[in-house]
Design a protein around this motif. Sequence first.
Motif, PDB file in Angstrom:
ATOM      1  N   ALA A 117      13.969 -21.301  19.604  1.00 23.32           N
ATOM      2  CA  ALA A 117      14.993 -21.465  18.580  1.00 23.32           C
ATOM      3  C   ALA A 117      16.197 -20.572  18.850  1.00 23.32           C
ATOM      4  O   ALA A 117      16.063 -19.472  19.377  1.00 23.32           O
ATOM      5  CB  ALA A 117      14.406 -21.138  17.209  1.00 23.32           C
ATOM      6  N   SER A 118      17.367 -21.053  18.480  1.00 24.86           N
ATOM      7  CA  SER A 118      18.594 -20.256  18.607  1.00 24.86           C
ATOM      8  C   SER A 118      18.716 -19.309  17.431  1.00 24.86           C
ATOM      9  O   SER A 118      18.350 -19.648  16.310  1.00 24.86           O
ATOM     10  CB  SER A 118      19.817 -21.171  18.625  1.00 24.86           C
ATOM     11  OG  SER A 118      19.797 -21.997  19.742  1.00 24.86           O
ATOM     12  N   ILE A 119      19.249 -18.139  17.694  1.00 26.24           N
ATOM     13  CA  ILE A 119      19.550 -17.192  16.617  1.00 26.24           C
ATOM     14  C   ILE A 119      20.924 -17.563  16.088  1.00 26.24           C
ATOM     15  O   ILE A 119      21.903 -17.577  16.824  1.00 26.24           O
ATOM     16  CB  ILE A 119      19.522 -15.744  17.126  1.00 26.24           C
ATOM     17  CG1 ILE A 119      18.112 -15.406  17.606  1.00 26.24           C
ATOM     18  CG2 ILE A 119      19.992 -14.786  16.043  1.00 26.24           C
ATOM     19  CD1 ILE A 119      17.998 -14.076  18.289  1.00 26.24           C
ATOM     20  N   MET A 120      20.999 -17.852  14.813  1.00 28.87           N
ATOM     21  CA  MET A 120      22.250 -18.330  14.232  1.00 28.87           C
ATOM     22  C   MET A 120      23.043 -17.235  13.528  1.00 28.87           C
ATOM     23  O   MET A 120      24.226 -17.363  13.342  1.00 28.87           O
ATOM     24  CB  MET A 120      21.961 -19.467  13.248  1.00 28.87           C
ATOM     25  CG  MET A 120      21.200 -20.624  13.891  1.00 28.87           C
ATOM     26  SD  MET A 120      21.975 -21.292  15.372  1.00 28.87           S
ATOM     27  CE  MET A 120      23.330 -22.162  14.666  1.00 28.87           C
TER      28      MET A 120
END
Length: 144
Positions: free
Chosen positions: A2-5
Amino acid sequence: MASIMKFQVTFDCAEPERLARFWCEVLGYVVPPPPEGFATWDDFKRSLPPEQQDASFACSDPSGVGPRLYFQRVPEGKAAKNRLHLDVRVGTGLVGDERLAALEAECARLVALGAVHVRTLLADDVNESCIPMQDIEGNEFCID
């Protein structure tokens, strides 16, 4: 993976609330409301044990776009140049004398808030002008 937003920038400092309020003025950030059940931040601080009072403070971008800034008190003072610094982008899209005038105007505003003007780096064949500065606790940042 997952990308860190979202992320926050954490400052080690001597006086968290004072430094947070300085950066609010620099960036147009705001201090969030005090925790539920407290009318003011001072009321909240008084509810804490003495060793936790004034230990941290935070501010955030009212638009929700920029990162939250978190300030935590540490016992040691600043000893060396920062390995990371913020660039305050006031000259984006401007070039030459117009850019330099915008940078100098912002520099004057920030000096009035307690920042220190380190030097002015004029444009060359590779880079546009920028102004290295220090905040009220000596942390480096640039106006560019």
